[in-house]
Write a protein that holds these residues in place. Structure first.
Motif, PDB file in Angstrom:
ATOM      1  N   ASN A 104       0.825  -1.206   0.000  1.00 30.90           N
ATOM      2  CA  ASN A 104       0.000   0.000   0.000  1.00 30.90           C
ATOM      3  C   ASN A 104       0.860   1.257   0.000  1.00 30.90           C
ATOM      4  O   ASN A 104       0.501   2.261  -0.625  1.00 30.90           O
ATOM      5  CB  ASN A 104      -0.946  -0.005   1.201  1.00 30.90           C
ATOM      6  N   ASN A 107       2.033   1.626  -3.580  1.00 26.82           N
ATOM      7  CA  ASN A 107       0.925   2.082  -4.424  1.00 26.82           C
ATOM      8  C   ASN A 107       0.675   3.580  -4.256  1.00 26.82           C
ATOM      9  O   ASN A 107       0.515   4.313  -5.250  1.00 26.82           O
ATOM     10  CB  ASN A 107      -0.338   1.285  -4.082  1.00 26.82           C
ATOM     11  N   ARG A 108       0.642   4.035  -3.000  1.00 25.05           N
ATOM     12  CA  ARG A 108       0.386   5.449  -2.748  1.00 25.05           C
ATOM     13  C   ARG A 108       1.517   6.318  -3.296  1.00 25.05           C
ATOM     14  O   ARG A 108       1.275   7.388  -3.876  1.00 25.05           O
ATOM     15  CB  ARG A 108       0.199   5.697  -1.252  1.00 25.05           C
TER      16      ARG A 108
END
Length: 531
Positions: A104, A107-108
């Protein structure tokens, strides 16, 4: 330094068993599911062509395919558990949390920098992992994060604080340390990984371009490293990473020979399996070659010893043929006639080359059961499995002739040719009863009993045993002082086939009964609750 490196490789190899030993089970069940949806099989067995059986097959294979497409998280958690010195279950849980934080975070960050690709991800170097779009790092991500999590866990899992900060001690502190580390690592790898992936792809391309030479070296090393227990480090990257090939099947990119194979056999539009499947063609020596070796050892044994070794060789040969477990046979000649083991490795490598030259894409890495499930239902078009049988018969003859000639000409002391004392410990029931009648302990009894106290004593006692794990056939231990090991007791009185020393790592080969041995030893040591 050499011993430290070897110890580290041994630890990593042992830890790899946790995820690796699960994958063949998933693979076999996927193959079973594919049986019920195979149109060719339905033509032969029309009663399978109904919504119940086809629905069951679709459900079974579809649900287990999720394991093969999420190997990163599986290897991360498995390695974290395997490499943790203590609190293993908590290490696995922390490994899962760290994996989620990493993907995550990546991804961010990719979103903030505007490098997330929209639409079709095929060929972009990006993919979705657990529904999160990240760089496609495959199994390497799991390996990397699993090692990092285990290292941090072993370093900080017993850190405790006083007063109000007590709640943040132990494995909670491990997670606190890992959070910023995962975020920073995600940012760094966003820039670094494309270069690393280019290098890995280049290496894979080089190996693939080396053709038959690469296959020969791969097949030979996979056998030669068996005494060290590191052969898993040879074949695992080829089966589950881009080193074993990259292919697009049904619009999705797959990496690794095993993953590509599963995708291709399940897709009816694939007429011929890709060449990468050859990296998993390790069954010729298991199903055919070593059977010829057993027959050669039987025929060259002393006449008075043939009756005694017959049951042992039949048991070992059957285990190799049906289940693909070869170590009981290999260790029967590895130490007394190393030249035979070298010949065995060369023949194993050459068998893969011959399969490739003949265009055969059949596999049977875990014996005849695997061979039937994976190949026969597909018909002869995709795998050309009859060629596999033909090659197997050729290698049965080669093993038999070469082993017999070398044993006789070089007077090698293989099973049944020794003057006294040396025997392979795959006891038959009659042999066990004979030993008991003579007042000796034959190790694991016919009813499955294990003399764990004797095994622990032969390993130097409880205080000498630091760790205990196992794989398919070996009890793997780490000892404080390996010089205290009593090999003769382990071999002659506990049913061991062989004892292998590598620094502080001592491996005792028990064959398929190793799980019962491990459980009994854990109970004797009081390790059961700690695992």
């Amino acid at each position: 330094m050499k011993e430290k490196v070897m110890d580290a490789m041994q630890r990593f190899s042992k830890a790899m068993f946790i995820p690796v030993l699960i994958l063949p089970i998933a693979g076999i069940l996927i193959a079973v599911g594919n049986l019920f949806t195979n149109t060719r099989l339905m033509e032969v067995l029309p009663f399978l062509n109904n919504p119940v059986t086809t629905g069951f097959g679709t459900l079974l294979s579809g649900s287990l395919n999720a394991i093969m497409t999420n190997l990163g998280v599986i290897f991360c958690v498995g390695l974290a558990v395997g490499l943790a010195n203590k609190k293993k279950s908590e290490a696995g849980f922390i490994g899962l949390l760290a994996f989620l934080v990493f993907i995550n975070a990546m991804n961010r960050f990719m979103g903030l920098t505007g490098i997330l690709v929209e639409g079709n991800l095929s060929g972009t170097g990006q993919t979705t992992v657990l529904g999160v779009q990240v760089l496609d790092m495959g199994v390497f991500l799991g390996l990397m994060l699993g090692i990092i999590v285990a290292w941090i866990h072993n370093r900080f899992c017993e850190t405790e604080f006083n007063n109000a900060f007590q709640i943040y001690g132990g494995t909670r502190f491990v997670f606190i340390v890992l959070i910023p580390l995962m975020v920073v690592l995600a940012v760094v790898l966003t820039y670094v990984w494309p270069f690393a992936q280019a290098g890995i792809n280049s290496l894979g391309s080089f190996i693939q371009a080396s053709g038959n030479l690469g296959l020969f070296v791969y097949g030979m090393l996979e056998r030669l490293l068996i005494p060290t227990g590191l052969h898993h480090l040879v074949y695992t990257p080829f089966l589950y990473t881009s080193l074993g090939g990259v292919a697009e099947v049904g619009g999705q990119i797959y990496e690794g020979a095993r993953n590509i194979y599963y995708a291709e056999i399940a897709d009816p539009s694939v007429a011929v399996l890709s060449q990468s499947v050859i990296w998993d063609a390790r069954g010729i020596s298991k199903m055919f070659g070593l059977i010829g070796a057993c027959l050669a050892m039987y025929h060259t044994a002393r006449p008075e010893n043939r009756g005694k070794i017959k049951a042992v060789l039949i048991t070992a040969a059957t285990t190799s043929f049906i289940a693909g477990v070869t170590e009981p046979i290999e260790f029967s000649f590895l130490f007394v006639a190393p030249i035979l083991f070298v010949v065995h490795a060369v023949l194993a490598g050459s068998s893969m080359v011959l399969l490739n030259v003949l265009g055969c894409r059949a596999i049977g890495p875990n014996g005849f059961i695997d061979f039937l499930l994976y190949n026969v239902p597909l018909g002869t078009g995709k795998t050309h499995w009859p060629v596999y049988i033909l090659v197997g018969v050729i290698y049965f003859v080669l093993y038999y002739v070469i082993f017999r000639v070398l044993i006789v000409k070089m007077n090698l002391k293989t099973l049944g040719r020794e003057s006294e004392g040396m025997e392979m410990k795959l006891h038959s029931k009659a042999e066990y009863k004979a030993k008991v009648a003579a007042g000796k302990s034959a190790g694991p009894a016919a009813d499955g009993a294990v003399d764990a106290a004797l095994i622990v004593s032969a390993l130097g006692g409880k205080d000498n045993i630091l760790k205990v794990t196992n794989c398919y056939t070996r009890l793997r231990t780490e000892l404080a002082n390996p010089d205290l090991v009593q090999e003769d007791v382990l071999k002659n009185q506990t049913g061991a086939n062989a004892v292998i020393r590598k620094g502080k790592n001592v491996q005792v080969v028990y064959g398929l009964k190793v799980n019962a041995v491990r459980k009994a030893v854990d109970q004797e040591l009081g390790f059961a609750d700690q695992e």
